[in-house]
Design a protein around this motif. Sequence first.
Motif, PDB file in Angstrom:
ATOM      1  N   UNK A  83      -3.492 -31.774   9.865  1.00 38.20           N
ATOM      2  CA  UNK A  83      -4.038 -31.458   8.917  1.00 38.20           C
ATOM      3  C   UNK A  83      -3.104 -29.605   9.657  1.00 38.20           C
ATOM      4  N   UNK A  84      -3.018 -28.629   8.404  1.00 38.40           N
ATOM      5  CA  UNK A  84      -1.965 -27.843   8.631  1.00 38.40           C
ATOM      6  C   UNK A  84      -2.259 -26.476   9.443  1.00 38.40           C
ATOM      7  N   UNK A  85      -3.483 -26.674  10.328  1.00 37.95           N
ATOM      8  CA  UNK A  85      -3.646 -26.019  10.531  1.00 37.95           C
ATOM      9  C   UNK A  85      -2.881 -26.162  12.370  1.00 37.95           C
ATOM     10  N   UNK A  86      -2.418 -27.568  12.281  1.00 40.11           N
ATOM     11  CA  UNK A  86      -1.613 -28.223  13.748  1.00 40.11           C
ATOM     12  C   UNK A  86      -0.184 -27.635  13.393  1.00 40.11           C
ATOM     13  N   UNK A  87       0.079 -26.416  12.325  1.00 43.44           N
ATOM     14  CA  UNK A  87       1.383 -26.622  11.987  1.00 43.44           C
ATOM     15  C   UNK A  87       2.121 -24.801  11.354  1.00 43.44           C
ATOM     16  N   UNK A  88       2.938 -25.028  12.291  1.00 41.30           N
ATOM     17  CA  UNK A  88       3.360 -23.086  12.012  1.00 41.30           C
ATOM     18  C   UNK A  88       4.765 -23.389  10.346  1.00 41.30           C
ATOM     19  N   UNK A  89       4.295 -22.790   9.622  1.00 37.83           N
ATOM     20  CA  UNK A  89       5.798 -23.233   8.377  1.00 37.83           C
ATOM     21  C   UNK A  89       5.640 -22.005   8.240  1.00 37.83           C
ATOM     22  N   UNK A  90       5.965 -21.067   9.617  1.00 36.34           N
ATOM     23  CA  UNK A  90       6.561 -19.680   9.305  1.00 36.34           C
ATOM     24  C   UNK A  90       7.726 -20.021  10.009  1.00 36.34           C
ATOM     25  N   UNK A  91       8.802 -19.297   9.032  1.00 37.13           N
ATOM     26  CA  UNK A  91       9.893 -19.588   9.139  1.00 37.13           C
ATOM     27  C   UNK A  91      10.770 -18.935  11.111  1.00 37.13           C
ATOM     28  N   UNK A 125       6.594 -12.194   8.334  1.00 39.41           N
ATOM     29  CA  UNK A 125       5.322 -12.220   7.728  1.00 39.41           C
ATOM     30  C   UNK A 125       4.598 -13.105   7.948  1.00 39.41           C
ATOM     31  N   UNK A 126       2.701 -12.892   8.233  1.00 37.65           N
ATOM     32  CA  UNK A 126       2.120 -14.069   8.762  1.00 37.65           C
ATOM     33  C   UNK A 126       1.522 -14.989   7.638  1.00 37.65           C
TER      34      UNK A 126
END
Length: 135
Positions: A83-91, A125-126
């Motif tokens: 689930x995307x909510x379980x990851x933080x794709x910010x650099x 950035x958020x």
Amino acid sequence: SYSSWDYNGYRANRGTDTQFFWKAPADGDLRDYCLDRADFTQLKNLAALRRTSGQETHGLTVDYNIFVDVAKPDPEQPHKVYFAKDFDFRLRAGGAVVDAGVLLPGINDGYNGKTPDLGALEVGDEAPVYGPRGN
């Protein structure tokens, strides 16, 4: 013969000597519809792809650690749902992809550093919120 690629990030496939396959139309031909894998040039790394193709002069080899919190999928659980909510794709700040992109007018004009970062989100950035929003 009719496209180019550059400023992309590639994660190496561990356990194999072939990272890229390359085939291009003969000089003067616009397209080649005979895509027989036997005719592809097998390339060991991004540097070999650059030498062979002239593509990706600014491309980078990256890994999951460029992101704040993204883990490799578990190969022992090939049907696991993530689930995307379980990851933080910010650099991740200070990573190789920071300031490694190119300006695309109207797309990434608001970059934060010397040049845009390589990726969809700028460091600091958020992440945008997509889809419907509740009360």
